[in-house]
Scaffold this active site. Structure first.
Site, PDB file in Angstrom:
ATOM      1  N   ASP A 176       0.813  -1.212   0.000  1.00 41.17           N
ATOM      2  CA  ASP A 176       0.000   0.000   0.000  1.00 41.17           C
ATOM      3  C   ASP A 176       0.850   1.268   0.000  1.00 41.17           C
ATOM      4  OD1 ASP A 176      -1.973   1.872   0.436  1.00 41.17           O
ATOM      5  OD2 ASP A 176      -2.832   0.884   2.197  1.00 41.17           O
TER       6      ASP A 176
ATOM      7  N   ASP B 259     -10.306   4.921  -0.964  1.00 40.62           N
ATOM      8  CA  ASP B 259     -11.036   3.938  -0.161  1.00 40.62           C
ATOM      9  C   ASP B 259     -12.546   4.044  -0.357  1.00 40.62           C
ATOM     10  OD1 ASP B 259      -8.440   3.896   0.835  1.00 40.62           O
ATOM     11  OD2 ASP B 259      -9.098   3.503   2.881  1.00 40.62           O
TER      12      ASP B 259
HETATM   13  C1  GAL Z   1      -5.279   2.645   3.255  1.00 38.70           C
HETATM   14  C2  GAL Z   1      -5.901   1.583   2.382  1.00 38.70           C
HETATM   15  C3  GAL Z   1      -6.899   0.821   3.221  1.00 38.70           C
HETATM   16  C4  GAL Z   1      -6.196   0.196   4.405  1.00 38.70           C
HETATM   17  C5  GAL Z   1      -5.448   1.256   5.205  1.00 38.70           C
HETATM   18  C6  GAL Z   1      -4.565   0.641   6.280  1.00 38.70           C
HETATM   19  O1  GAL Z   1      -4.399   3.352   2.507  1.00 38.70           O
HETATM   20  O2  GAL Z   1      -6.510   2.176   1.274  1.00 38.70           O
HETATM   21  O3  GAL Z   1      -7.531  -0.158   2.429  1.00 38.70           O
HETATM   22  O4  GAL Z   1      -5.324  -0.790   3.962  1.00 38.70           O
HETATM   23  O5  GAL Z   1      -4.613   2.036   4.366  1.00 38.70           O
HETATM   24  O6  GAL Z   1      -3.849   1.581   7.010  1.00 38.70           O
END
Ligand code: GAL
Length: 424
Positions: free
Chosen positions: A163, A223
């Site tokens: 991520d 998200d």
């Molecule tokens: C975001 C991601 C989410 C989740 C989160 C965890 O960037 O889009 O799905 O993984 O981080 O911190």
């Protein structure tokens, strides 16, 4: 909000080199990786983030594995139990801390969990990111990609969500490709196959190049929120269910066996009660529409509600095998939006056996009669065809005229239609 706050701390070494006069393009051209041969149909499973955020532990995970193995989901095709952010021991920069599992949350370690998942016929996924820190502030993988890929493989991990936390929006594509390519290459070097999810908020036209770097799925947007149709974006950031569907229009051609557009983890059954995710929740009809459309467009199907306490409507939605079959069809062709007017939309896709899947979506408030015409809408030469309703589990008859169905507000009626050949 956790995600955007975390961006302030981010500095990937490749980018820092790039902005400081390094040569990221040269790095990127070294990223020649091939496919891992995995995810020939979209991954199906569960992810911890939407409902539990960082509040995860061994007991929750084992109970979730048990639930998936016994509540009908495993038999319907779900395989992955994915730990999202928050499994790690340390918060802070990777240069200051090693990457290891939180010994309080996971007292027997991650290998123990993957052995448990495998013993139940399931797979285990894990989460990291290319920065010094992940989005929730835990140690990331920056500079340790090979070591971390080997660690995950030694734990028997089957899926990695990697991520970028929506960073690098305006970075040169070569920089972003280098970031994801480095981990992809490290994963491909492992004997144990690991499905690779590049989570990058749908930026850098990732769909154009991800498959070439061995990436199995990539998020197409920011998200999801637990809303069907929220006006605008919550907190100027989140996409509701309809936003996500709109975001995917035009991207269908980039997906196929082994490489998929990812519309984000599903919010089916959260009902506005998630500990972490924003949103007011949706109705059962709206969650069915959400599930139907994710299946039609071949998104990974990653549930996120608490599998230990699913109500019967949610379980029925998640285990509708006739809808799942559209997602897991071996042809791997995502649906196209073939018609859209006044909030009434027709989606259609070809299936491996020559039949077609059709979804009639009513985004508006009044109930509508919606019609599809196999010649005009789908360019099919069929004279007679059979219609099957995949939510009512019923054959509706044989037609030689356009088919009309009543579609209530926010519903998607989903049909499988097959040609009736003249000699039958
Ligand atoms: C975001 C991601 C989410 C989740 C989160 C965890 O960037 O889009 O799905 O993984 O981080 O911190």
């Amino acid at each position: 909000m956790r995600i955007r706050a975390a961006l302030l701390f981010f500095c990937f070494s490749l980018t820092c080199a790039a902005t400081g006069g390094g040569a990221p393009a040269a790095v990127a051209t070294e990223q020649k990786v091939t496919s891992n041969g995995l995810a020939l149909t979209p991954p199906m499973g569960w992810s911890s983030w939407n409902n539990f955020a960082e509040n995860i532990n061994e007991t929750l995970l084992m109970e979730t594995i048990d639930a998936m193995a016994t509540n009908g989901m495993r038999d319907a095709g779900y395989q992955y139990i994915n730990l999202d952010d928050g499994w790690q021991h340390y918060k802070g920069n990777r240069r200051d801390h090693p990457l290891e599992a939180d010994p309080v949350k996971f007292p027997h370690g991650i290998r123990y969990l993957s052995d448990y998942a495998h013993s139940k016929g399931l797979k285990l996924g894990i989460y990291s990111g290319p920065g010094q820190m992940t989005c929730a502030g835990y140690t990331g993988s920056e500079g340790h990609e090979k070591e971390d890929a080997a660690l995950f493989a030694s734990w028997g991990i089957d899926h990695l969500k990697y991520d970028s936390c929506c960073s690098h929006k305006d970075a040169p594509k070569a920089v972003v490709q280098a970031i994801f390519g480095t981990m992809s290459k490290a994963l491909l070097a492992q004997k144990h196959g690991i499905v690779f999810h590049a989570c990058h908020c749908g930026w850098s036209d990732i769909w154009e190049w991800a498959a070439g770097l061995g990436i199995n799925h990539w998020r197409i947007g920011q998200d999801i929120s637990d809303d069907f149709d929220y006006p605008g974006n919550r907190e100027g950031y989140y996409f509701d269910i309809l936003d996500m569907i709109d975001r995917g229009v035009g991207l269908e051609k980039y997906a196929g066996p082994g490489h998929w557009n990812d519309y984000d983890m599903m919010v089916v059954g959260l009902k506005g009660k998630s500990a972490d995710l924003v949103g007011a929740g949706a109705s059962n009809v709206e969650y069915r529409t959400h599930f139907s459309l994710w299946a039609m467009v071949n998104s990974p199907l990653l549930a996120s509600a608490d599998l230990r306490h699913l109500d019967s409507d949610t379980l029925e939605t998640l285990t509708n095998t006739e809808i799942i079959a559209l997602n897991q069809d071996p042809l791997g062709k995502p649906a196209q939006r073939v018609r859209s007017a006044g909030g009434l939309e027709v989606f259609a896709k070809e299936l491996a056996d020559g039949s077609m899947a059709v979804a009639l979506l009513n985004r508006g408030s009044p109930t509508a009669d919606m019609t599809f015409n196999v010649h005009k809408d789908f360019n099919l030469p069929w004279t007679r065809y059979q219609v099957r309703d995949l939510w009512r589990h019923k054959d509706l008859g044989i037609y030689d005229i356009p088919y009309t169905a009543e579609v209530i507000s926010h519903e998607a009626r989903v049909f499988r239609i097959s040609e009736i050949k003249a000699d039958r």
